[in-house]
Design an enzyme around this catalytic site. Sequence first.
Site, short mmCIF file in Angstrom:
data_model
loop_
_atom_site.label_atom_id
_atom_site.label_comp_id
_atom_site.label_asym_id
_atom_site.label_seq_id
_atom_site.Cartn_x
_atom_site.Cartn_y
_atom_site.Cartn_z
CD GLN A 108 31.88 -12.81 -25.65
OE1 GLN A 108 31.56 -12.05 -24.52
NE2 GLN A 108 33.38 -12.45 -26.06
CB SER A 141 41.77 -12.56 -18.12
OG SER A 141 41.02 -11.19 -17.76
CB SER A 142 40.85 -6.93 -19.16
OG SER A 142 40.73 -7.15 -20.09
CG MET A 201 33.95 -5.51 -21.86
SD MET A 201 33.05 -5.56 -20.96
CE MET A 201 33.57 -7.08 -20.14
N GLY A 260 45.94 -10.35 -25.76
CA GLY A 260 45.79 -11.02 -26.80
C GLY A 260 44.86 -10.26 -27.80
CG HIS A 261 42.14 -6.89 -25.43
ND1 HIS A 261 42.55 -6.47 -24.35
CD2 HIS A 261 41.11 -7.09 -25.15
CE1 HIS A 261 41.67 -7.20 -23.70
NE2 HIS A 261 40.48 -7.81 -24.34
CB ALA A 273 41.20 -3.69 -19.07
CG LEU A 274 42.63 -2.78 -24.71
CD1 LEU A 274 42.67 -1.86 -26.26
CD2 LEU A 274 41.29 -3.42 -24.97
P1 AMP Z 1 36.96 -8.12 -23.60
O1 AMP Z 1 37.92 -7.14 -23.82
O2 AMP Z 1 37.44 -9.09 -22.86
O3 AMP Z 1 35.57 -7.93 -23.90
O4 AMP Z 1 37.17 -9.48 -24.69
C1 AMP Z 1 37.45 -8.85 -25.82
C2 AMP Z 1 38.02 -10.08 -26.37
O5 AMP Z 1 39.13 -10.31 -27.01
C3 AMP Z 1 36.97 -10.75 -26.88
O6 AMP Z 1 36.88 -12.08 -28.23
C4 AMP Z 1 38.06 -12.09 -25.75
O7 AMP Z 1 37.56 -13.23 -26.51
C5 AMP Z 1 38.36 -11.57 -26.35
N1 AMP Z 1 40.11 -12.17 -25.95
C6 AMP Z 1 40.29 -11.73 -24.12
N2 AMP Z 1 41.40 -12.30 -23.74
C7 AMP Z 1 42.20 -13.04 -25.02
C8 AMP Z 1 43.40 -13.91 -24.90
N3 AMP Z 1 43.66 -13.91 -23.71
N4 AMP Z 1 43.35 -14.29 -26.11
C9 AMP Z 1 42.62 -13.82 -27.19
N5 AMP Z 1 41.89 -12.80 -26.74
C10 AMP Z 1 41.67 -12.44 -25.68
#
Ligand code: AMP
Length: 283
Positions: free
Chosen positions: A157, A189-190, A30, A36-37, A32-33
């Site tokens: 998820q 986290s974003s 989503m 982790g992304h 706001a990378l």
């Molecule tokens: P999001 O943009 O928050 O929907 O996350 C997109 C993907 O990145 C999802 O599969 C999340 O589980 C993964 N993700 C988010 N935060 C992290 C993190 N800190 N470490 C690893 N993967 C992450």
Amino acid sequence: MQIINTIDALESSILTVLNASAKIGLVPTMGALHDGHLSLINAAKKQCDFVICSIFVNPTQFNDQEDLQKYPRTVDSDLKLLETTACDLVFLPEVLEIYPHFPKNTNFIEINLSPLDHVMEGSARPGHFNGVANIVFRLFDIIKPHFAFFGQKDFQQVSIINLLIEKLNLPIELVALPTYREKSGLAMSSRNARLNQKQLQESTVIYKTLNYGKRIAPQLTPAATRVKMLELFNQSELALDYLEIVHPKTLVALSNDWVNGAVACIAAYCGEVRLIDNMVLFD
Ligand code: AMP
């Protein structure tokens, strides 16, 4: 790196760029990378010939409209970051591209996610996993990846997407990757972008509580471990949404006996910002 906004352009780009045996990896986000992304994208490139990152703030998985409005949107810096990775193509659709009749007809599949969607994020955020399952199905249908990469940070998820793949018999392999953390232990986290310095510090209680649980788990039952974790967590400024210790496959709460892979999951509010994290306590 190609940047593509429409399904038509995406389909013709995939067709022209790829030969029939090329493996496509999808990393749905989503935006706001953060690192982790990026770790998902780099892992995808090791396993796939062509890596697609989608950036789409999916409205149907937000049960709280204010949360949706305040969700960070940083497309320009996201694209700059992606340029530094092995990402081959960014899919950046508008809402109407994904849901042509929005806000109507946002369900592409009717799928029973029970009982995995009855607990934790499912009960705290009604409709959330239906929105997640539908957007992931839609992206799978448009992109037809061979591999899809998700973070274990969103542990429930991952269970839901596994169920989706299994129930619909989709020819896609889900790869779940470890949680990337700040030096403080806070899961990236974003939503962290909405925290001030003091809150960033306060939020480390989530990681501290998970670690504490892991340390005491060998001497206690899951129920007693949970009570001790709650005692520690409740000394903090954060408002707990839930803290559960669950079976890694069924997500049923454990009380008397440990099972391998038992996971503790926490959701909590720091101010207005909702944070989640988890850790395997017993393996
Ligand atoms: P999001 O943009 O928050 O929907 O996350 C997109 C993907 O990145 C999802 O599969 C999340 O589980 C993964 N993700 C988010 N935060 C992290 C993190 N800190 N470490 C690893 N993967 C992450």
